[in-house]
Scaffold this active site. Structure first.
Site, PDB file in Angstrom:
ATOM      1  N   PHE A  12     -14.509  10.528  -4.234  1.00  0.00           N
ATOM      2  CA  PHE A  12     -14.288  10.695  -5.682  1.00  0.00           C
ATOM      3  C   PHE A  12     -14.739   9.484  -6.500  1.00  0.00           C
ATOM      4  O   PHE A  12     -15.723   9.544  -7.247  1.00  0.00           O
ATOM      5  CB  PHE A  12     -12.815  11.013  -5.914  1.00  0.00           C
ATOM      6  CG  PHE A  12     -12.320  10.833  -7.324  1.00  0.00           C
ATOM      7  CD1 PHE A  12     -13.057  11.298  -8.409  1.00  0.00           C
ATOM      8  CD2 PHE A  12     -11.110  10.200  -7.571  1.00  0.00           C
ATOM      9  CE1 PHE A  12     -12.602  11.137  -9.711  1.00  0.00           C
ATOM     10  CE2 PHE A  12     -10.640  10.043  -8.860  1.00  0.00           C
ATOM     11  CZ  PHE A  12     -11.382  10.505  -9.939  1.00  0.00           C
ATOM     12  N   ILE A  13     -14.039   8.358  -6.360  1.00  0.00           N
ATOM     13  CA  ILE A  13     -14.365   7.206  -7.204  1.00  0.00           C
ATOM     14  C   ILE A  13     -15.703   6.608  -6.786  1.00  0.00           C
ATOM     15  O   ILE A  13     -16.517   6.218  -7.634  1.00  0.00           O
ATOM     16  CB  ILE A  13     -13.247   6.143  -7.152  1.00  0.00           C
ATOM     17  CG1 ILE A  13     -11.888   6.755  -7.477  1.00  0.00           C
ATOM     18  CG2 ILE A  13     -13.543   5.013  -8.135  1.00  0.00           C
ATOM     19  CD1 ILE A  13     -10.724   5.776  -7.382  1.00  0.00           C
ATOM     20  N   ASP A 131      -2.937  -0.149  -7.696  1.00  0.00           N
ATOM     21  CA  ASP A 131      -1.740  -0.780  -8.246  1.00  0.00           C
ATOM     22  C   ASP A 131      -0.508  -0.503  -7.396  1.00  0.00           C
ATOM     23  O   ASP A 131       0.529  -1.157  -7.553  1.00  0.00           O
ATOM     24  CB  ASP A 131      -1.489  -0.319  -9.687  1.00  0.00           C
ATOM     25  CG  ASP A 131      -1.341   1.193  -9.852  1.00  0.00           C
ATOM     26  OD1 ASP A 131      -1.443   1.928  -8.850  1.00  0.00           O
ATOM     27  OD2 ASP A 131      -1.129   1.639 -10.997  1.00  0.00           O
ATOM     28  N   GLU A 132      -0.602   0.444  -6.453  1.00  0.00           N
ATOM     29  CA  GLU A 132       0.566   0.791  -5.638  1.00  0.00           C
ATOM     30  C   GLU A 132       0.998  -0.339  -4.711  1.00  0.00           C
ATOM     31  O   GLU A 132       2.119  -0.332  -4.210  1.00  0.00           O
ATOM     32  CB  GLU A 132       0.300   2.063  -4.839  1.00  0.00           C
ATOM     33  CG  GLU A 132       0.108   3.282  -5.729  1.00  0.00           C
ATOM     34  CD  GLU A 132       0.127   4.592  -4.968  1.00  0.00           C
ATOM     35  OE1 GLU A 132       0.929   4.721  -4.022  1.00  0.00           O
ATOM     36  OE2 GLU A 132      -0.671   5.486  -5.312  1.00  0.00           O
ATOM     37  N   TYR A 156       0.570   4.269   2.867  1.00  0.00           N
ATOM     38  CA  TYR A 156      -0.700   4.099   2.158  1.00  0.00           C
ATOM     39  C   TYR A 156      -0.768   2.760   1.456  1.00  0.00           C
ATOM     40  O   TYR A 156      -1.690   1.962   1.662  1.00  0.00           O
ATOM     41  CB  TYR A 156      -0.904   5.228   1.140  1.00  0.00           C
ATOM     42  CG  TYR A 156      -1.912   4.887   0.074  1.00  0.00           C
ATOM     43  CD1 TYR A 156      -3.219   4.562   0.415  1.00  0.00           C
ATOM     44  CD2 TYR A 156      -1.562   4.861  -1.280  1.00  0.00           C
ATOM     45  CE1 TYR A 156      -4.154   4.226  -0.552  1.00  0.00           C
ATOM     46  CE2 TYR A 156      -2.489   4.535  -2.255  1.00  0.00           C
ATOM     47  CZ  TYR A 156      -3.785   4.219  -1.894  1.00  0.00           C
ATOM     48  OH  TYR A 156      -4.707   3.871  -2.856  1.00  0.00           O
ATOM     49  N   ALA A 158       1.037   0.125   1.818  1.00  0.00           N
ATOM     50  CA  ALA A 158       1.145  -0.998   2.753  1.00  0.00           C
ATOM     51  C   ALA A 158      -0.199  -1.287   3.414  1.00  0.00           C
ATOM     52  O   ALA A 158      -0.578  -2.458   3.600  1.00  0.00           O
ATOM     53  CB  ALA A 158       2.201  -0.698   3.813  1.00  0.00           C
ATOM     54  N   LYS A 160      -3.161  -0.635   2.119  1.00  0.00           N
ATOM     55  CA  LYS A 160      -4.035  -1.232   1.118  1.00  0.00           C
ATOM     56  C   LYS A 160      -3.646  -2.684   0.849  1.00  0.00           C
ATOM     57  O   LYS A 160      -4.520  -3.541   0.647  1.00  0.00           O
ATOM     58  CB  LYS A 160      -3.978  -0.424  -0.185  1.00  0.00           C
ATOM     59  CG  LYS A 160      -4.657   0.922  -0.105  1.00  0.00           C
ATOM     60  CD  LYS A 160      -6.146   0.837   0.206  1.00  0.00           C
ATOM     61  CE  LYS A 160      -6.939   0.287  -0.941  1.00  0.00           C
ATOM     62  NZ  LYS A 160      -8.408   0.304  -0.664  1.00  0.00           N
ATOM     63  N   TYR A 213       7.637  17.201  -8.156  1.00  0.00           N
ATOM     64  CA  TYR A 213       8.634  16.444  -7.397  1.00  0.00           C
ATOM     65  C   TYR A 213       9.750  15.936  -8.308  1.00  0.00           C
ATOM     66  O   TYR A 213       9.485  15.389  -9.390  1.00  0.00           O
ATOM     67  CB  TYR A 213       7.993  15.248  -6.708  1.00  0.00           C
ATOM     68  CG  TYR A 213       7.130  15.579  -5.510  1.00  0.00           C
ATOM     69  CD1 TYR A 213       7.640  16.286  -4.430  1.00  0.00           C
ATOM     70  CD2 TYR A 213       5.810  15.143  -5.444  1.00  0.00           C
ATOM     71  CE1 TYR A 213       6.859  16.565  -3.331  1.00  0.00           C
ATOM     72  CE2 TYR A 213       5.016  15.418  -4.343  1.00  0.00           C
ATOM     73  CZ  TYR A 213       5.550  16.132  -3.288  1.00  0.00           C
ATOM     74  OH  TYR A 213       4.772  16.408  -2.192  1.00  0.00           O
TER      75      TYR A 213
END
Length: 353
Positions: A12-13, A131-132, A156, A158, A160, A213
């Site tokens: 995608f990106i 940013d996560e 995920y 962690a 990154k 959610y």
């Protein structure tokens, strides 16, 4: 003319960046290195001149080393990653392999060719992160800056975070010319339909539940992918080696607001174009009902961060970055793309996206 490798450039990106870079640097030689896993798609690169796709794994250090050496590549832009939080909860091993080991493989190859072999060639290793890695914010907490301590909450994020630290270490230990960017939630063309915006848009068109959610009030900073690509370009051209730059869209919105905008825009599109009712007969909008009828609330997922927000002061002040699109404008363009490119996303749905 320069030679550049874009890892994950069929995703995608990455694909959006390849399209962007071809426009702004038409004479550069672009090599896309992509394993073409479920989220990679050759069709994302259609219409691009002089872009070479090498199907391969970033964990294959010998392959990366050979490409860097033989093609005289001086720039790596590293997008390749496993990036879906839900998938990381059910299958974290792939995230550690791709995001940590894969990034280390690229760094080893870059160090070998650019430093150990003594070419003296100016180079840049740009790492695209999220940013996560900073964790979750409370309602009144200040936005994430480049100085915010890392506190990842999912496998995920962690993985990154681990890759970010490796990039930093290779700059400070070996002198590799690196930069890192941490972005907020992207949306736009070519996004694989497992992420919120394309998933809910396509579900609304097909009359499927919009599964939300918890209370739906988890907040994200929404960044149009084309603004993200412009931010990365600025970091590549003007960013200081060893530095990190946060790239945001300045559009901090609860998920529920985003979902309601999707519903509103889909309903408006059907009202403006009667042909859409024939193309998508299962959509509520085709039957005169609001798309919001599809909203369904379910138990919140594990480790669901409450709020993300980006403080982009550094990239604005140092590099002149400014997002060009607010969310309504960016989403209108995104909706138009998905309605025009049904042939791109429909096969993905059929194979169980």
């Amino acid at each position: 003319m320069a030679n550049i490798i874009v890892t994950g450039g069929a995703g995608f990106i990455g694909a959006n960046f390849v399209h962007h870079w071809r426009k702004v640097s038409p004479d550069d030689s672009i090599i896309v290195l992509d394993a073409l896993t479920y989220a990679g798609n050759r069709a994302n690169l259609n219409g691009l001149d002089s872009v070479e796709l090498v199907v391969g794994d970033i964990c294959n250090t010998d392959l990366v080393t050979r490409l860097l050496r033989e093609r005289e590549v001086a720039t790596i832009v590293h997008f390749a990653a496993e990036s879906h939080v839900d998938r990381s909860i059910t299958g974290p091993d792939a995230f550690v392999t791709t995001n940590v080991i894969g990034t280390h493989s690229l760094l080893k190859a870059a160090r070998s060719v650019w430093l150990d072999e003594g070419s003296g060639r100016p180079h840049r290793f740009h790492h695209v992160s999220t940013d996560e890695v900073y964790g979750s914010l409370g309602p009144e907490d200040p936005a994430f800056s480049e100085n915010t301590p890392y506190a990842p909450n999912s496998p995920y994020s962690a993985s990154k975070a681990g890759s970010d630290h490796l990039v930093r270490a290779y700059h400070h230990t070996y002198g590799l010319e690196t930069t890192t960017s941490n972005c907020s939630n992207n949306y736009g063309p070519y996004q694989f339909p497992e992420k919120l915006i394309p998933l809910f848009l396509i579900n609304a068109l097909n009359g499927r539940n919009l599964t939300i959610y918890g209370d739906g009030l988890n907040v994200r900073d929404w960044l149009h992918v084309e603004d993200h690509c412009r931010g990365i370009e600025l970091v590549l051209r003007k960013g200081r080696p060893g530095e990190t730059y946060n790239i945001g869209g300045g559009q901090e919105l609860p998920n529920l607001t985003v979902i309601e905008e999707i519903c509103r825009a889909v309903d408006a599109a059907f009202a403006a174009d009667p042909n859409l009712a024939q193309r998508y007969p299962n959509a509520p909008a085709a039957k005169g009902r609001p798309s919001t009828d599809l909203k369904t609330f379910v138990t919140d997922r594990k480790g669901h961060d409450r709020r993300y927000a980006i403080d982009e002061t550094k990239i604005r002040s140092e590099l002149g970055y400014e997002p060009a699109r607010n969310f309504p404008r960016g989403f209108a363009k995104t909706l138009a793309w998905y309605l025009t490119n049904e042939g791109w996303w429909k096969p993905l749905i059929k194979r169980g996206a």
